[in-house]
Design a protein around this motif. Structure first.
Motif, PDB file in Angstrom:
ATOM      1  N   GLN A   8       0.402  -1.275   0.040  1.00 36.58           N
ATOM      2  CA  GLN A   8      -0.028   0.275   0.036  1.00 36.58           C
ATOM      3  C   GLN A   8       0.524   1.050   0.226  1.00 36.58           C
ATOM      4  O   GLN A   8       0.747   1.996  -0.637  1.00 36.58           O
ATOM      5  N   THR A  10       3.486   1.663  -1.535  1.00 35.97           N
ATOM      6  CA  THR A  10       4.130   2.478  -2.744  1.00 35.97           C
ATOM      7  C   THR A  10       3.046   2.584  -3.642  1.00 35.97           C
ATOM      8  O   THR A  10       3.235   4.522  -3.779  1.00 35.97           O
ATOM      9  N   TRP A  11       1.939   2.261  -4.028  1.00 35.41           N
ATOM     10  CA  TRP A  11       0.617   2.465  -4.817  1.00 35.41           C
ATOM     11  C   TRP A  11       0.769   3.723  -4.278  1.00 35.41           C
ATOM     12  O   TRP A  11       0.013   4.878  -4.712  1.00 35.41           O
ATOM     13  N   LEU A  13       1.052   6.624  -2.363  1.00 37.06           N
ATOM     14  CA  LEU A  13       1.714   7.694  -2.489  1.00 37.06           C
ATOM     15  C   LEU A  13       1.932   8.359  -4.329  1.00 37.06           C
ATOM     16  O   LEU A  13       1.647   9.324  -4.384  1.00 37.06           O
ATOM     17  N   ASP A  14       2.220   6.952  -4.837  1.00 37.56           N
ATOM     18  CA  ASP A  14       1.848   6.941  -6.499  1.00 37.56           C
ATOM     19  C   ASP A  14       0.433   7.857  -6.869  1.00 37.56           C
ATOM     20  O   ASP A  14       0.481   8.948  -7.508  1.00 37.56           O
ATOM     21  N   VAL A  15       0.102   7.447  -6.645  1.00 36.17           N
ATOM     22  CA  VAL A  15      -2.343   8.389  -6.675  1.00 36.17           C
ATOM     23  C   VAL A  15      -1.684   9.446  -5.738  1.00 36.17           C
ATOM     24  O   VAL A  15      -2.198  10.325  -7.128  1.00 36.17           O
ATOM     25  N   GLY A  17       0.752  11.502  -5.625  1.00 29.76           N
ATOM     26  CA  GLY A  17       1.468  12.334  -5.896  1.00 29.76           C
ATOM     27  C   GLY A  17       1.316  13.203  -7.678  1.00 29.76           C
ATOM     28  O   GLY A  17       1.580  14.078  -8.188  1.00 29.76           O
ATOM     29  N   ALA A  18       0.275  11.987  -8.439  1.00 31.86           N
ATOM     30  CA  ALA A  18      -0.276  12.088  -9.908  1.00 31.86           C
ATOM     31  C   ALA A  18      -1.579  12.301  -9.159  1.00 31.86           C
ATOM     32  O   ALA A  18      -2.113  13.360 -10.169  1.00 31.86           O
ATOM     33  N   ASN A  36       3.051  16.559  -2.017  1.00 32.15           N
ATOM     34  CA  ASN A  36       2.799  15.913  -3.101  1.00 32.15           C
ATOM     35  C   ASN A  36       3.511  17.188  -4.542  1.00 32.15           C
ATOM     36  O   ASN A  36       3.905  18.317  -3.996  1.00 32.15           O
TER      37      ASN A  36
END
Length: 621
Positions: A8, A10-11, A13-15, A17-18, A36
């Protein structure tokens, strides 16, 4: 078999940030745990400089702000918070890529319980939406402003203190101020001393649905222009709110002409009431019996004399009251009266066709005379006619007595003229007898001249005796008779030829007698001084505009070139000059070797009322 998800952190934080929004995560001490890329670009603060630091240490301008308070509340209570850009202008110092300030909203959400207290802050860019809304609002305001600026009525907006915030062009023209002169000034500058208070009126009209509530009842007051002159106004007010502020808008309509017309109407109405009361009082004071009829002949009003008429008054319609049909009352049943036929026929035509006024007289069985007058009233509220019965019994008696006196006076005047004529003829006869006994021819001529003058006056009285009226005589006929008598007395056609041309003109006796004597003198002189042959005399009597001209011409030897009638020693010429002065006549003399022309010019006498005789039947009527 269920899919295998990545770990959790990893993905997730990517979400975060996007996302096209700012995301930051705070622990319970407001330390930044996540910042972000969107926040990095908007705030120009890289994550490495802010992660692990307290947010309000890194951004000291936000300490003790509304954002700071909202974050503390969310961490302490677990309740989410929403901060709008409209109510909270001091949020994050964010900029757009072009450097402009970013308008943004902030949502603060607590993370799910179960661990250490944390909160997630989401920042959303609403600059584009706000700009669109601003453009639309400006376009809408521009349309409204155009409508308001072109309005004929003055429109003024103030704040709740009464300070002018805006005014349209009509207000500037009406009060003779430029808008910039009044912005920030008290609205009392534009109101008269006795006008109601602007704020007190606004308090009674608080904001309603949609932030706007018009005044229920307009108020009339007095405005004051720049030069101190006043203007009558009608004020409609409204109080409204926008973005947390209250405003007051007033519409001021110039009612100077309306008030003037209203005052004139009030004065006219008062004058009409006074006139109606005066008319009624006048009609009540008249001794005549007066009623107003509608188009059907029904009585709608009577004066006091009609209402109080007793049984001794027997005019047509006596006993009728308001509401009765006058035509039916006078033409049917036991009230029918044959004397009413002529009056009723004329009255029916008048009511049906608007015929000319009716006037008739009738006598009652008690020998009372009444005069009935009826006139149409097309402009009245009922149409119809006004009817009047006037008791003229006393007038009739006076007229009969007057006719009798006139008849007696006419008889007396005729007898006087007859006796004067006989007396003058007696004098003339005596002079004739005396003339025959005189041996001196010169003396006989003087006696004959005197007799001729007496007979000229006698002819005037003879004409009056023969006429039906005694103030004037028809002078043309008199002149012809005078010339005929003078011709016969002078020896007939062998001695003179007198030609007469005259208009038909009536002359008063005080003009006819002197003018007749003048004609007698001039014709006698023409015959007497005829020369060798018979006298040729032309006599004319004409009316020319506003003058009368008597012309006597002869073909005799004429008068001397320097002859002046005023200096003449002849009795006849002195008599002509004196008589002409009595009737304001001018004497003109045109003399040649072939004769002389005398012109007697006098102004037309004023008309004299005729005194006519009356028949015996009229006197007894």
């Amino acid at each position: 078999m269920a899919p295998t998800l990545p770990e959790q952190p990893t993905w997730a934080l990517d979400v975060l940030g996007a996302l096209d929004a700012g995301i930051l995560l705070l622990d319970r001490h407001c330390h930044v745990l996540f910042w972000n890329g969107w926040m990095e670009q908007a705030s120009a603060l890289p994550a490495r400089q802010i992660l692990g630091h307290e947010l309000f240490d890194a951004l000291p301008n936000l300490r003790e702000s509304r954002l700071h308070s909202a974050v503390r509340d969310t961490l302490a209570t677990g309740a989410p918070g929403v901060l709008s850009h409209t109510l909270n202008p001091m949020l994050f110092p964010l900029r757009l890529p072009d450097g402009r300030r970013m308008v943004h909203n902030v949502v603060i959400r607590p993370l799910p319980p179960g661990g250490e207290a944390r909160c997630l802050i989401q920042v959303t860019d609403v600059t584009a939406a706000v700009n669109r809304e601003r453009v639309l609002r400006e376009q809408r305001d521009a349309r409204h402003r155009a409508i308001v600026d072109t309005a004929h009525d003055a429109i003024i907006t103030t704040d709740t203190r009464g300070m002018v915030q805006w005014m349209n062009g009509a207000a500037a023209r009406q009060f003779d101020y430029r808008p910039e002169e009044l912005i920030g000034q008290s609205v009392r500058t534009l109101l008269g001393e006795e006008s109601p208070d602007w704020l007190d009126m606004a308090v009674r009209n608080g904001p309603g649905n949609g932030g706007f509530d018009a005044a229920v009842q307009p108020v009339e007051l007095t405005g004051r222009r720049r030069d101190g002159s006043t203007v009558d106004l009608e004020l409609s007010m409204a109080r409204w709110e926008s973005e947390g502020r209250s405003f007051i808008t007033g519409i001021l309509r110039d009612i100077t002409e309306r008030r003037r017309a209203r005052e004139e109407l009030r004065a006219s109405a008062l004058a009409m009431r006074q006139l109606a009361e005066q008319t009624k009082a006048t009609l009540d004071a008249l001794p005549a019996f007066i009623a107003v009829l509608d188009r059907s002949g029904r009585i709608v009003s009577v004066n006091r004399a009609w209402a109080e008429a007793g049984p001794e008054t027997t005019f047509l319609g006596q006993g009728c009251i308001v509401g009765d049909n006058y035509l039916e009352h006078c033409g049917k049943g036991y009230t029918a009266d044959p004397r009413a036929d002529a009056v009723m026929d004329g009255l029916r035509i008048l009511l049906d066709e608007g015929a000319p006024p009716v006037a008739a007289e009738y006598v009652t069985a008690s020998q009372h005379w009444f005069r009935c007058l009826a006139a149409p009233m097309p402009a009245g509220p009922f149409g119809g006619a006004v009817l009047m019965h006037i008791d003229v019994t006393e007038i009739k008696s006076m007229e009969a007595a007057l006719r009798k006196l006139v008849s007696q006076k006419s008889t007396l005047l005729r007898e006087v003229n007859h006796r004067v004529k006989n007396s003058l003829q007696l004098v003339s006869s005596l002079l004739t007898l005396q003339t025959l006994s005189l041996p001196d021819a010169t003396v006989r001529v003087h006696f004959q001249d005197a007799r001729s003058r007496i007979e000229a006056i006698a002819r005037v009285h003879n004409r009056l005796y023969q006429a039906d009226q005694f103030q004037t005589i028809e002078f043309g006929t008199y002149l012809k008779e005078l010339c005929e008598d003078l011709g016969r007395a002078s020896g007939g056609d062998s001695m003179c030829d007198i030609s007469v041309r005259t208009d038909v003109i009536d002359l008063p006796i005080d003009h006819a007698a002197p003018l007749g004597l003048i004609a007698n003198e001039l014709i006698t002189n023409a015959v007497k001084h005829r020369g060798d042959g018979p006298a040729l005399v032309t006599v004319t009597f004409r009316r020319e505009a506003e003058t009368l001209v008597l012309t006597i011409s002869d073909r005799g030897p004429g008068l001397p070139a320097n002859f002046d009638i005023r200096k003449s020693r002849s009795l006849g010429m002195r008599l002509v000059s004196s008589l002409a002065g009595q009737i304001r006549a001018e004497v003109g003399i045109d003399t040649t070797v072939m004769g002389t022309t005398f012109s007697i010019t006098l102004p037309v006498p004023e008309a004299t009322p005729l005194l006519e005789t009356s028949s015996t039947a009229e006197c007894e009527g």
